[in-house]
Design an enzyme around this catalytic site. Structure first.
Site, mmCIF file in Angstrom:
data_model
loop_
_atom_site.group_PDB
_atom_site.id
_atom_site.type_symbol
_atom_site.label_atom_id
_atom_site.label_comp_id
_atom_site.label_asym_id
_atom_site.label_seq_id
_atom_site.Cartn_x
_atom_site.Cartn_y
_atom_site.Cartn_z
ATOM 1 N N LYS A 273 33.879 34.961 48.629
ATOM 2 C CA LYS A 273 32.537 35.511 48.342
ATOM 3 C C LYS A 273 31.543 34.436 47.933
ATOM 4 C CE LYS A 273 35.433 36.087 44.817
ATOM 5 N NZ LYS A 273 36.428 36.795 44.087
ATOM 6 N N VAL B 117 34.313 41.503 49.266
ATOM 7 C CA VAL B 117 33.657 42.451 48.351
ATOM 8 C C VAL B 117 34.555 43.674 48.165
ATOM 9 C CG1 VAL B 117 31.620 43.884 47.927
ATOM 10 C CG2 VAL B 117 31.403 41.797 49.301
ATOM 11 N N GLY C 106 37.632 44.004 47.188
ATOM 12 C CA GLY C 106 39.067 43.869 47.465
ATOM 13 C C GLY C 106 39.531 44.778 48.584
ATOM 14 N N GLY D 75 46.142 39.531 36.195
ATOM 15 C CA GLY D 75 45.832 38.857 37.465
ATOM 16 C C GLY D 75 44.517 39.271 38.101
ATOM 17 N N GLU E 2 39.291 35.531 37.885
ATOM 18 C CA GLU E 2 39.208 34.330 38.704
ATOM 19 C C GLU E 2 39.930 33.203 37.967
ATOM 20 O OE1 GLU E 2 37.446 34.157 41.846
ATOM 21 O OE2 GLU E 2 37.813 36.259 41.407
ATOM 22 N N ASP F 157 30.475 36.281 39.749
ATOM 23 C CA ASP F 157 31.353 36.836 40.784
ATOM 24 C C ASP F 157 30.723 38.109 41.376
ATOM 25 O OD1 ASP F 157 34.191 37.072 42.062
ATOM 26 O OD2 ASP F 157 33.871 39.013 41.104
ATOM 27 N N LYS G 250 29.141 38.871 45.283
ATOM 28 C CA LYS G 250 29.466 40.041 46.111
ATOM 29 C C LYS G 250 28.200 40.834 46.437
ATOM 30 C CE LYS G 250 34.067 40.201 44.054
ATOM 31 N NZ LYS G 250 34.799 40.628 42.858
ATOM 32 N N GLY H 169 43.637 41.684 43.217
ATOM 33 C CA GLY H 169 45.097 41.765 43.294
ATOM 34 C C GLY H 169 45.545 41.445 44.709
HETATM 35 N N1 HSE Z 1 37.851 38.256 39.698
HETATM 36 C C1 HSE Z 1 37.514 39.285 40.617
HETATM 37 C C2 HSE Z 1 37.374 40.571 39.823
HETATM 38 C C3 HSE Z 1 38.611 39.430 41.627
HETATM 39 O O1 HSE Z 1 37.689 40.585 38.631
HETATM 40 O O2 HSE Z 1 36.929 41.549 40.370
HETATM 41 C C4 HSE Z 1 38.294 39.599 43.046
HETATM 42 O O3 HSE Z 1 37.073 39.219 43.513
#
Ligand code: HSE
Length: 431
Positions: free
Chosen positions: A105, A132, A134, A187, A190, A201, A205, A302
């Protein structure tokens, strides 16, 4: 049977997940889709990954350039991330005649013009469903399902880490650090969690969504971005008492005179559909002129959800006759002109304001006088604690006001002698 020869760059969480998915379900996909997805070359700088994932030696390399220049490959999947080496590798792949699938992204938000223009020029695809939301097929929805619509607005929760943190703080009263640590352990975050916390982030997106929803180049630096680190548990609690939830929203709206595009903590009425999106879940609410409201909900991070999205792009490429027209049209849509992003100072919104004041008669009058002078009308005022002569929080909600006026008023209020500490401003979204 069609065979797609794939070169995979990066065996991190997503790359590793994709590798396992393609290996474990290869025969099933052959049977069900009539396509053979061959992971012909895999690159990672870390040799340990080869042993960990039991990748045949003949397939593994530490040299990504070797992969992108390999004439026997059809498509390169870039899962390295970042905007440095990934940018060069993606461009080189297209120059070497390959289609590209990426989850990157940051790359598309900051260098989208260059990347999409090159793809157009080289007649290649660049597909980015995983960038965008996931596992939520929101790019496909924009590209295909909603193609009849003019998109009027996007309200979205597209950073799972910050949503997890805010949800945890709301549910349990946990503090910020504790909730962040849990999100990292699970997990979602980032590798550098600042990107999650400071809103970048989500802004990356949003830049991608806005480009394809409204059709045109988006200057990433024009997107207003505010993170969640300024949110205190008392803001969350107070908002809750008033019937609101605090969410990090990425908002884009087609307005008179340009596009509003901003990432910001937001008070949402608890009955709002996005107020009930909790934990690490993502949701994107779009309004089209024909379809009305459409909501997409799912896991935005994930290895499983992300690999699921990357996989769908590989199938797009394998079945190219069917979707090439749609994808290329979409790419051109994203570079056909410049979208004008309005400055945050020109927006109209309701606001939640929190001041720390010295508790004595006349304080509220002083504050409302400044607000009134700046044409800001108050809808609610609450001071919960009574502590004559001491510092107490004072909460205010406003009716619609101009951001410019609100900022000037806060600046003036912060200079009053009755004010202690920094004031809080959170925008309210009702629609
Ligand atoms: N770090 C991002 C989030 C993961 O927490 O949404 C995927 O872009």
């Amino acid at each position: 049977m069609k065979t797609l020869r794939i070169g995979l760059l990066g065996l991190g969480q997503i790359g590793g997940g994709l590798y396992k998915l393609l290996r474990s379900k290869k025969e099933q996909y052959k049977r069900e889709l009539g396509i053979s997805l061959e992971l012909a070359k895999v690159a990672d700088i870390d040799r340990k990954k080869q042993r960990e994932l039991k990748i045949p030696k003949s397939v593994f390399t530490t040299d990504a350039w070797d992969v992108v220049r390999d004439p026997s490959l059809d498509v390169i999947v870039e899962l390295i991330g970042g905007t440095k080496i990934a940018r060069e590798l993606v461009k080189e792949s297209m120059k070497y005649g390959k289609d590209v699938v990426t989850a990157n992204k940051a790359l598309l938000a900051e260098y989208g013009d260059e990347i999409f223009e090159l793809a157009h020029e080289m007649n290649r695809w660049i597909l980015f469903e995983a960038s965008v939301g996931g596992g939520i097929p929101v790019i496909k929805a924009l590209r295909e399902g909603l193609v009849a619509n003019r998109i009027d607005s996007i309200l979205s929760i597209i950073n799972g880490t910050s949503n997890y943190i805010l949800s945890k703080m709301t549910e349990t009263g946990a503090d910020f650090e504790e909730a962040l640590k849990e999100a990292q352990q699970k997990g979602y975050a980032e590798s550098d969690p600042t990107l999650d916390i400071d809103g970048s982030d989500a802004a990356h997106k949003l830049a991608i969504l806005a480009r394809f929803a409204f059709g045109g180049r988006v200057k990433f630096s024009h997107i207003y971005c505010e993170g969640i680190s300024k949110i205190r548990s008392e803001d969350i609690l107070f908002a809750k008492e008033l019937g609101y939830r605090i969410k990090l929203l990425a908002i884009a709206k087609a307005m008179h005179g340009g596009i509003e595009a901003r990432v910001q903590p937001t008070l949402l009425p608890e009955s709002h559909i996005l107020a009930n999106v909790n934990g690490s879940f993502n949701a994107i609410l779009m309004r089209g002129d024909e379809v009305g409201d459409v909501l997409f909900y799912g896991r935005g991070a994930g290895s499983g959800p992300t690999a699921s999205a990357v996989f769908s792009n590989l199938i797009d490429i394998a079945l190219r006759e069917g979707s090439r027209f749609g994808d290329r049209t979409m790419m051109m849509r994203g570079i056909r002109g410049n979208l004008k992003i309005k400055n945050i100072s020109s927006i109209l919104s309701r606001y939640y304001l929190r001041f720390y004041v010295v508790d004595k008669p006349g304080v509220l009058a002083r504050i409302s006088q400044v607000l009134g002078k700046h044409r800001i009308s108050i809808s609610d005022v609450i001071q919960k604690e009574r502590s004559e002569g001491n510092v107490v929080p004072l909460y205010l909600l406003t009716h619609d006001a101009h951001e410019n006026d609100v900022r000037k008023a806060i600046h003036a209020i912060d200079r009053l002698r009755i004010i202690r500490g920094k004031s809080q401003l959170i925008r309210i979204e009702n629609n």
